[in-house]
Design an enzyme around this catalytic site. Sequence first.
Site, PDB file in Angstrom:
ATOM      1  N   HIS A 115       0.833  -1.205   0.000  1.00 37.87           N
ATOM      2  CA  HIS A 115       0.000   0.000   0.000  1.00 37.87           C
ATOM      3  C   HIS A 115       0.870   1.258   0.000  1.00 37.87           C
ATOM      4  CE1 HIS A 115      -3.627   2.396   1.136  1.00 37.87           C
ATOM      5  NE2 HIS A 115      -2.717   3.163   1.724  1.00 37.87           N
ATOM      6  N   GLU A 116       1.831   1.297   0.915  1.00 35.53           N
ATOM      7  CA  GLU A 116       2.693   2.479   1.013  1.00 35.53           C
ATOM      8  C   GLU A 116       3.630   2.601  -0.191  1.00 35.53           C
ATOM      9  OE1 GLU A 116       1.946   4.666   3.064  1.00 35.53           O
ATOM     10  OE2 GLU A 116       0.618   3.453   4.306  1.00 35.53           O
ATOM     11  N   HIS A 118       1.882   4.634  -2.808  1.00 39.49           N
ATOM     12  CA  HIS A 118       2.046   6.081  -2.586  1.00 39.49           C
ATOM     13  C   HIS A 118       3.452   6.537  -2.961  1.00 39.49           C
ATOM     14  CE1 HIS A 118      -1.812   6.488  -0.689  1.00 39.49           C
ATOM     15  NE2 HIS A 118      -1.493   5.759   0.376  1.00 39.49           N
TER      16      HIS A 118
END
Length: 451
Positions: free
Chosen positions: A21-22, A25
């Site tokens: 997920h990170e 980003h």
Amino acid sequence: MNFLQTVLAFIVCLGSLIVFHELGHYLVARWCGVKVLRFSVGMGKVVWSRRFGPDQTEWAISALPLGGYVKMLDAREGDLGGLPPEDLAREFTRQNVWKRIAIVAAGPLANFLIAIVLFAGLYMHGIEEPSSKISVTAGGKAAQAGLQGGDVIAAINEQPVQVWSELRWQFIQAAIDKRDLRLAVERAGQGRLAATLPASALAGLDLEGDVPGQLGVGVARPAPVVQQVMPGSPAERAGLQPGDLLKSVDGVAVADGIAFIDIIRGAAGKTVQVQLERASQPLTISMVPQAEQAKSGKGTVTVGKIGAYVALAPDMISVPSSPLAALGKAVAKVWDTCTMTLKMIGKMITGEASLKNVTGPITIADYAGQTARMGAASYLSFIAFISISLGVMNLLPIPVLDGGHLLYYSLEVLTGRSVPERVGEIAQRLGMGLLLTLMLLAVFNDVARLL
């Protein structure tokens, strides 16, 4: 050992999904030219860190293992007056709104992408699981609709079905959507037939439980044939032999091994008459199930055992797909899971579904351990489902979540102005309060399930 396996399975599942997920980003922020200061797995105090790359980004592990974050150069978090112009140009809030939207949306999209990759791999490999051949409970809603034990469900609402998980998924979707279940059924000697379970029959079902089972549909199991008899057991003393086909107990017919076991468990210390077939010849024997103590959800109970193993495993099939077909099925699976999750959230908000459906880290850890013990395919499938859930939850329009930031930027696109800082601060506090309330509810439900 099971506890350690559960903890490890939970850490691997949640940790890997947080990292992906990170990374979503991080990679899109770099692609958009934004300077990334820190990439952290975990929240709170940094316990380990190293700096890498041209920007000397700090890669860190923090004390609280639930969550993670990417810290970018951001004017809202401090005075940037001393920075050179080339760094100021890479500050997050100075990027156009479409870049900011892309950076924020990249995290949840990474979760969906991982789920697609996992499902596609599983579909290409083929997952061995029970076929769509069913058993039917007498007097249940499925029996009233004309279904019979041994029927093979070939399609539900025009969607082909081959394995039990596909059948169960279609049943749950129909219950959520409040629509009829139109079944294409293959029955031995009669070809393909049609049967319908009306939407009214699906009303009020516990969507968290066994939906097909509540309608009287179960996995078809083989005939109750004795496979092994333990030396010195009540079964051996009574003369039971491998290969015996069990027909009834005290005149009560047994359709499969589960039915036979249920009767024996309830007959501890009592003499029972078992009718069976041996080499196609009928035979009746007497036996007394031995009383033993066993744990249950209500504590310790007395159950009957005879020391014999009966065939229980259902018909198992594996259906591998070509890479292109597997990818298509994976995308459809992720889409259907997203829509079903959103429908369930909507029903909880309107009161149509219980808030008991909200689960937290304890339940996730429990399921992680269970699926890990079941095998790699079950565990990877579980990780894919959790990844989808994380993606959907992060897209909810709650301030402090990615969805809340996307809501701000969408308003900026529509109005041409950013959300006032004061409004944003108030929304952040409200969002944090709502998020904490949901977390407390999830933990409460987890503990209630354990008790």
